[in-house]
Design an enzyme around this catalytic site. Structure first.
Site, PDB file in Angstrom:
ATOM      1  N   HIS A 175       0.827  -1.210   0.000  1.00  0.00           N
ATOM      2  CA  HIS A 175       0.000   0.000   0.000  1.00  0.00           C
ATOM      3  C   HIS A 175       0.861   1.260   0.000  1.00  0.00           C
ATOM      4  O   HIS A 175       1.754   1.397   0.840  1.00  0.00           O
ATOM      5  CB  HIS A 175      -0.888  -0.022   1.247  1.00  0.00           C
ATOM      6  N   HIS A 198      -1.365  11.760  -1.848  1.00  0.00           N
ATOM      7  CA  HIS A 198      -2.635  11.333  -1.258  1.00  0.00           C
ATOM      8  C   HIS A 198      -3.515  12.522  -0.891  1.00  0.00           C
ATOM      9  O   HIS A 198      -4.693  12.560  -1.228  1.00  0.00           O
ATOM     10  CB  HIS A 198      -2.357  10.479  -0.015  1.00  0.00           C
TER      11      HIS A 198
END
Ligand code: G3P
Ligand code: MG
Length: 256
Positions: A10, A52
């Protein structure tokens, strides 16, 4: 169904390295991972970069917005110190740099299209166009059901971004990403011509997992960080998941 790797690092190297950086990619690879998820957003000059959060403050110090900062400025920012001093000066990489790294190291990519608010359609379109260019050879040589994992898989919480990606490059596969599986998940997946549903494992039930797979879709979960939970969801039939604990759950984790 699911023709991709089962265990995915991830944001590069999970929590062991700064997320969405080349140091993160190297960390995942050092732990044996040849499959990675990361987030892609557009800079102010329309360059896809790994990021992000739409605003600075967490991984990059200071105030400001990614959508108001050029890729060149982002490349000069420190996206590593927040994780550890040894990562000081690690830049915000472009999608192209990371795709090159992944291609040259045989790493499959789940590209999460992460648009800043208001940039959903543009981000989906631009990321799809770049991917089509960067993976032209792999796309041309891809035989469905045979070598699918040579081409990246898009995912996004933004239905509009994925629709724009579908319009721009329909041949690049898509997974619809949701926190909670909505009642109209079938319609959404069909409209996107998606191969998979990506969802938060915390909101999944065994019954729902079974229904999604019975209807012919792949099922991917985020973000699974203990071997016990990984075993549990794999027993439900979940096809794949990403993990932040690349040290605890290796790429060969089989669930037994
Ligand atoms: O793509 C799975 C996962 O990364 C979605 O959540 O917030 O970590 O991007 P987030
Ligand atoms: Mg993500």
């Amino acid at each position: 169904m699911w023709f991709y790797p089962k265990i995915i690092a991830h944001r590069g190297g999970g929590t062991l390295a700064p997320e969405n950086t080349l140091a993160g990619m190297r960390c995942g690879l050092a732990h044996g991972f040849h499959a990675v998820e990361f987030d892609v957003m557009l800079s102010s000059d329309g360059i896809p970069v790994l990021m992000h959060d739409p605003e600075f403050g967490r991984t990059v110090r200071g105030n400001g917005k990614v959508s108001e900062t050029t890729a060149r400025q982002l490349a000069a920012m420190d996206a590593g110190s927040w994780r550890d001093a040894r990562f000081a000066g690690e830049p915000v990489p472009t999608y192209e740099e990371v795709a090159d790294f992944c291609k040259s190291n045989g790493i499959w990519m789940n590209v999460e299209i992460k648009p800043a608010p208001g940039f959903e359609v543009e981000t989906g379109r631009v990321v799809a166009e770049w991917t089509r260019r960067l993976f032209a050879g792999e796309i041309a040589a891809c035989i469905p059901g045979v070598n699918d994992a040579t081409v990246p898989l898009f995912s996004s919480f933004s239905f509009d971004a994925l629709m724009a990606a579908k319009t721009a490059a329909p041949e690049i596969p898509r997974g619809y990403l949701v926190d909670v599986v909505p009642p109209d998940w079938r319609e959404k997946l069909r409209a996107l011509d998606a191969v998979a549903l990506h969802t938060n494992h915390k909101n999944l039930t065994p019954g729902l997992a079974s229904t999604i797979r019975q209807e012919g879709f792949g099922l991917f979960c985020y973000t699974v960080n203990t071997p016990e939970r990984a075993r549990e969801i794999l027993a439900w039939g979940v096809d794949a998941f990403c993990t932040d604990r690349v040290d605890l759950i290796g790429p060969g984790f089989a669930g037994n």
